[in-house]
Design an enzyme around this catalytic site. Structure first.
Site, PDB file in Angstrom:
ATOM      1  N   LYS A  24      43.872   2.226 108.316  1.00 50.95           N
ATOM      2  CA  LYS A  24      42.477   3.016 108.341  1.00 50.95           C
ATOM      3  C   LYS A  24      42.396   4.014 109.472  1.00 50.95           C
ATOM      4  O   LYS A  24      41.830   5.184 109.145  1.00 50.95           O
ATOM      5  CB  LYS A  24      41.516   1.691 108.516  1.00 50.95           C
ATOM      6  N   THR A  25      42.570   3.656 110.549  1.00 47.98           N
ATOM      7  CA  THR A  25      42.596   4.613 111.648  1.00 47.98           C
ATOM      8  C   THR A  25      43.772   5.572 111.401  1.00 47.98           C
ATOM      9  O   THR A  25      43.404   6.711 111.892  1.00 47.98           O
ATOM     10  CB  THR A  25      42.849   3.916 113.157  1.00 47.98           C
ATOM     11  N   ASP A  33      35.166   5.279 112.300  1.00 45.11           N
ATOM     12  CA  ASP A  33      35.932   4.243 112.285  1.00 45.11           C
ATOM     13  C   ASP A  33      35.266   2.752 112.761  1.00 45.11           C
ATOM     14  O   ASP A  33      34.268   2.833 113.139  1.00 45.11           O
ATOM     15  CB  ASP A  33      37.281   4.306 113.406  1.00 45.11           C
ATOM     16  N   GLU A  34      35.822   1.676 112.472  1.00 40.68           N
ATOM     17  CA  GLU A  34      35.202   0.466 112.592  1.00 40.68           C
ATOM     18  C   GLU A  34      33.734   0.506 112.115  1.00 40.68           C
ATOM     19  O   GLU A  34      33.064   0.063 113.025  1.00 40.68           O
ATOM     20  CB  GLU A  34      35.307   0.273 113.964  1.00 40.68           C
ATOM     21  N   GLN A  40      36.306  -7.820 109.845  1.00 46.73           N
ATOM     22  CA  GLN A  40      36.403  -7.585 111.136  1.00 46.73           C
ATOM     23  C   GLN A  40      35.061  -7.538 111.886  1.00 46.73           C
ATOM     24  O   GLN A  40      35.252  -6.833 113.009  1.00 46.73           O
ATOM     25  CB  GLN A  40      37.456  -6.591 111.741  1.00 46.73           C
ATOM     26  N   ARG A  74      46.329  -8.829 115.136  1.00 44.37           N
ATOM     27  CA  ARG A  74      46.501  -7.863 116.147  1.00 44.37           C
ATOM     28  C   ARG A  74      48.113  -8.063 116.229  1.00 44.37           C
ATOM     29  O   ARG A  74      48.716  -7.194 117.126  1.00 44.37           O
ATOM     30  CB  ARG A  74      45.981  -8.179 117.624  1.00 44.37           C
TER      31      ARG A  74
HETATM   32  P1  ATP Z   1      42.651  -2.416 112.035  1.00 42.84           P
HETATM   33  O1  ATP Z   1      42.133  -3.080 111.052  1.00 42.84           O
HETATM   34  O2  ATP Z   1      43.347  -3.388 113.036  1.00 42.84           O
HETATM   35  O3  ATP Z   1      41.773  -1.471 112.621  1.00 42.84           O
HETATM   36  P2  ATP Z   1      44.081  -0.262 110.851  1.00 42.84           P
HETATM   37  O4  ATP Z   1      43.721  -0.622 109.202  1.00 42.84           O
HETATM   38  O5  ATP Z   1      43.154   0.879 111.454  1.00 42.84           O
HETATM   39  O6  ATP Z   1      43.988  -1.592 111.655  1.00 42.84           O
HETATM   40  P3  ATP Z   1      46.007   1.306 111.700  1.00 42.84           P
HETATM   41  O7  ATP Z   1      45.941   0.750 113.113  1.00 42.84           O
HETATM   42  O8  ATP Z   1      45.969   2.728 111.356  1.00 42.84           O
HETATM   43  O9  ATP Z   1      45.331  -0.043 110.774  1.00 42.84           O
HETATM   44  O10 ATP Z   1      47.565   0.972 111.167  1.00 42.84           O
HETATM   45  C1  ATP Z   1      48.248  -0.112 111.618  1.00 42.84           C
HETATM   46  C2  ATP Z   1      50.021  -0.139 111.775  1.00 42.84           C
HETATM   47  O11 ATP Z   1      50.672   0.332 110.670  1.00 42.84           O
HETATM   48  C3  ATP Z   1      49.998   1.013 112.874  1.00 42.84           C
HETATM   49  O12 ATP Z   1      51.047   0.867 113.598  1.00 42.84           O
HETATM   50  C4  ATP Z   1      50.568   2.222 111.828  1.00 42.84           C
HETATM   51  O13 ATP Z   1      51.018   3.255 112.518  1.00 42.84           O
HETATM   52  C5  ATP Z   1      51.136   1.746 110.963  1.00 42.84           C
HETATM   53  N1  ATP Z   1      50.995   2.079 109.564  1.00 42.84           N
HETATM   54  C6  ATP Z   1      49.903   2.435 108.863  1.00 42.84           C
HETATM   55  N2  ATP Z   1      50.128   3.316 107.656  1.00 42.84           N
HETATM   56  C7  ATP Z   1      51.471   3.438 107.570  1.00 42.84           C
HETATM   57  C8  ATP Z   1      52.426   4.071 106.659  1.00 42.84           C
HETATM   58  N3  ATP Z   1      52.073   4.432 105.609  1.00 42.84           N
HETATM   59  N4  ATP Z   1      53.650   3.824 107.233  1.00 42.84           N
HETATM   60  C9  ATP Z   1      54.042   3.760 108.279  1.00 42.84           C
HETATM   61  N5  ATP Z   1      53.480   2.856 109.100  1.00 42.84           N
HETATM   62  C10 ATP Z   1      52.057   2.749 108.826  1.00 42.84           C
HETATM   63 MG    MG Z   2      41.941   0.626 113.120  1.00 41.44          MG
END
Ligand code: ATP
Ligand code: MG
Length: 748
Positions: free
Chosen positions: A39-40, A228-229, A259, A616
């Protein structure tokens, strides 16, 4: 006009749904997806995409994150994707964004552009004073409770008059007093030209409501807004976002309802769940691949969170292989738990090449960190605690900041009261009362001092100290425009007599304080180095510096240098990731916290907290508990967290060195483990299970046999002695509640 995609833009870094989310830039967009699904990453790429592919100017893009640290990281990432232009994108937290807006338009709200930001302890101090004046006994109505209720009201955009209608307050039989205190508190803040944290949001909202021209101007500039969040936004934040996106509706929010962990601070989970009804034309994208965690970790966490009823069901598949199972460990006590964590870290570093920075230890409450920190120190493991007593909360730092605030905002009573006798100038409570009594309504403190010097009897010594103080403050105000910020800070320390007083004290404590002041100067230098230098005057620079200091959260002061184990509470862990995670204190009353056990909604929030902690982790996850824990110096027996019984057996196993079994988990651990060196021998505390003779109190986890139900495991004991009611789980007979003296149980 649609241009062909730039072959340089790295869309290949994204999976098809992420790509869809990144390239859908017009109209409202909701990305509702599970942990670690990118997402981030989508927000970051979307900003870069807008800059590079759509030629949107950077000042037309705003992204809101949860901490300044997250904002900084996002900015770095955007710059690396889209180049230097990325520096100009408005990426910040809600609070920082509101400060920026209010500093620009404060005059329209009838407040000074140099308003002071009162932090939580300033607020508490003011509320304490008010309750005292109202003759309210703090034991009946603690200032903290009042502060909490006021904060909740403000986050719900409720003024004192409307407070009585808030459900939560209505239940409080002291409601009238709280409402009254809220009113006084507001008057006090306004007279000091101060806004507290919640006001930053509330005033921005009021600004938008009352001055549509300002809102429209801002909306004209900000074409794209991303949050975000989003699951942890409160009502005030929600309304601000609505205002900013009302006409263009180019709003993209991302979040995960699983979350949402800030309900206690007013976060409103319905903000994310009702986005689609707020913006019926919204496109919804879900991301179903988790890139962060290995399979066992993800499956365990997903299974846990599926127990919550108030959630949107989401599918989340692990992209990574299964990896190792989640490991559960029951320690003898909190020291043993901490030593297990240290030993495991050392072992993984030695055998598998992990670095200290790869580890994080999360816990529910700050007090848990002490035992862990002690153990790390004994084992020479570099570690950094995030939270606890903050640098900016130290007395000498707060004093210096109060002087700086008072220079800018002469109406700031809170800062005035803080520094008028720091260093000691012989101005006590009585003199201060006299000064207060001379102050006309809304008069600034220094004017009140002048009045007092003229009209009331003040000791000679105090009078000359007060005159000197006025002169010093006048001198410092002159210096603001001519001295650089670091020089000014040195002037404050010297001219006020603060540093000389510490120097003449010549004690260890004073030397420590001087060191902290030196460190503070480093903070000033760092600020000057990275500040963009756009501030025009000395007072603008000072103001920008004070804003930055006021808005650093605990997590922002944590430097991720990769060389230390991170220790932090679960609430701070949002959005972060670590290769190895320990979740300590997986016990009933700690996680879930005892205060949450009455209400199902709060229990669900604790489950989400546990879920956030688990997700995490990238590669290894350890869930630990202590079978007894010292609380206020007393040992208390604990029960394993109910969350253990909600974890799937296929993905979680008992650690081979676990001192005790954990109900529902299989593995090689058991009561036979000899505790590691440095911990107290089990037998010292009669921890060895003993035969039950009707009178003994059994410990949860003990295996027992019953003439009818066979072998089982004690889950919990209520009461003591023969009348104790023992809950036992028998694989053959299920859960049974038995009275100790009739139960005929034998310990195996
Ligand atoms: P959270 O819910 O904990 O906030 P999030 O959904 O924001 O998580 P991110 O932090 O953006 O997730 O991504 C999680 C991990 O996965 C990071 O290390 C990111 O670089 C990796 N990642 C996300 N998408 C891809 C992708 N398409 N290819 C490779 N790595 C990815
Ligand atoms: Mg995130």
């Amino acid at each position: 006009m649609k241009r062909p995609p730039n072959p340089l833009f790295p869309l290949q870094d994204l999976n098809p749904s992420q790509r869809d989310a990144v390239t859908t830039v017009d109209g409202p967009l909701l990305i509702l997806a599970g942990a670690g699904s990118g997402k981030t990453r989508v927000i970051t790429y979307r900003i870069a995409y807008l800059l590079q592919e759509r030629n949107i100017p950077p000042y037309a893009i705003m992204a809101v994150t949860f901490t300044n640290k997250a904002a900084g990281e996002m900015r770095e990432r955007v710059i690396s994707l889209a180049g230097r232009e990325g520096r100009m994108v408005w990426i910040s937290t809600f609070h920082s964004a509101c400060v920026r807006i209010l500093r620009q338009h404060a005059d329209r709200m009838g407040i000074s552009r140099h308003f002071t930001i009162a932090d939580d302890s300033d607020s508490l101090r003011i509320i304490k004073g008010i309750l005292k004046e109202m003759n309210v006994d703090e034991r009946v109505l603690p200032a903290r409770r009042v502060s909490y209720l006021i904060s909740r009201a403000k986050n719900a955009l409720v003024e004192p008059e409307g407070m009585a209608d808030l459900g939560e307050v209505r239940r409080d039989h002291l409601m009238e007093k709280v409402v009254l205190a809220y009113g006084h508190y507001e008057e006090r803040l306004r007279a000091s030209q101060a806004l507290d944290f919640d006001d930053l949001l509330f005033f921005t909202f009021r600004l938008f409501e009352g001055h549509p021209d300002i809102r429209d101007n801002l909306e004209d500039i900000l074409q794209f807004i991303m949050v975000d969040e989003y699951q942890d936004t409160n009502h005030a934040q929600y309304q601000i976002i609505r205002h900013l996106s009302a006409r263009r509706r180019n709003i993209c929010v991302v979040g995960d309802d699983d979350q949402s962990i800030y309900r206690w601070r007013g976060a409103d989970i319905t903000n994310i769940l009702s986005f689609e009804s707020d913006f019926p034309e919204a496109k919804v994208v879900s991301l179903m691949e988790n890139y962060r965690s290995t399979g066992h970790i993800l499956k365990a966490a997903s299974c846990l969170i599926s127990r919550n009823l108030g959630r949107k069901d989401k599918e989340l598949r692990a992209v990574r292989p299964d990896g190792l199972k989640v490991s559960a460990f029951a320690a003898v006590d909190e020291r043993d738990e901490a030593d297990f964590i240290s030993a495991t870290i050392l072992d993984l570093m030695r055998r598998e090449g992990f670095a200290a920075g790869d580890f994080a230890v999360f816990y529910r409450i700050n007090a848990q960190s002490r035992a862990i920190e002690d153990s790390m120190r004994r084992n020479n493991i570099p570690h950094a605690i995030v939270g606890g007593v903050r640098f900016y909360d130290r007395m000498e730092i707060r004093d210096t900041l109060a002087y700086l605030r008072l220079i800018l905002n002469p109406a700031d009573w809170t800062s005035f009261e803080r520094v008028i006798n720091a260093p000691a100038r012989g101005i006590g409570k009585v003199t201060l009362e006299k000064i207060r009594s001379c102050a006309a309504k809304d008069a600034p403190p220094e004017k009140a001092v002048l009045e007092a010097l003229k009209s009331v009897k003040i000791t000679k010594k105090a009078a000359s100290a007060l005159s000197a103080f006025l002169e010093t403050m006048g001198g410092l105000r002159d210096k603001v425009q001519v001295q650089a910020l670091d020089e000014l800070v040195v002037s404050v320390m010297d001219d006020t007599g603060y540093l000389p007083a510490l120097q003449s004290e010549d004690t260890e404590a004073a030397r420590n304080r001087i060191e902290n002041l030196q460190e503070f100067l480093t903070v000033v230098h760092d600020f000057l180095e990275i500040s963009t230098g756009v501030e025009e005057s000395g007072s603008d620079t000072l103001s920008a510096f004070l804003d930055q200091v006021s808005l650093v959260s605990d997590i922002d002061s944590w430097e991720d240098k990769g060389s230390a184990v991170t220790l932090m509470t679960l609430h701070m862990a949002k959005g972060l990731e670590f290769p190895v995670v320990f979740l300590a204190g997986m016990e009933e009353d700690l996680l879930p916290h005892y205060r949450s056990q009455g209400e199902p909604a709060e229990l669900e929030e604790e489950r989400r907290l546990c879920y956030v902690g688990m997700t995490r982790s990238r590669e290894r996850l350890f869930l630990t508990l202590a079978r007894r824990r010292r609380i206020f110096g007393q040992y208390d027996h604990t029960h394993p967290s109910r969350f253990f019984s909600e974890l799937p057996d296929e993905n979680v196993e008992l650690h081979s060195e676990s001192a005790f079994p954990i109900l529902g988990l299989t593995g090689r651990g058991g009561p036979s483990r000899i505790p590691s060196e440095g911990t107290i021998a089990i037998s010292e505390f009669h921890y060895e299970p003993e035969p039950v003779e009707g009178e003994e109190t059994l410990l949860p986890g003990t295996e027992v046999s019953h003439p009818m139900f066979g072998v089982g495991q004690v889950m919990g004991v209520e009461g003591e002695g023969g009348d104790a009611r023992i809950t036992v789980y028998f694989p053959k007979g299920g859960k049974k509640k038995l009275i100790a003296k009739y139960a005929n149980l034998r310990v195996i």
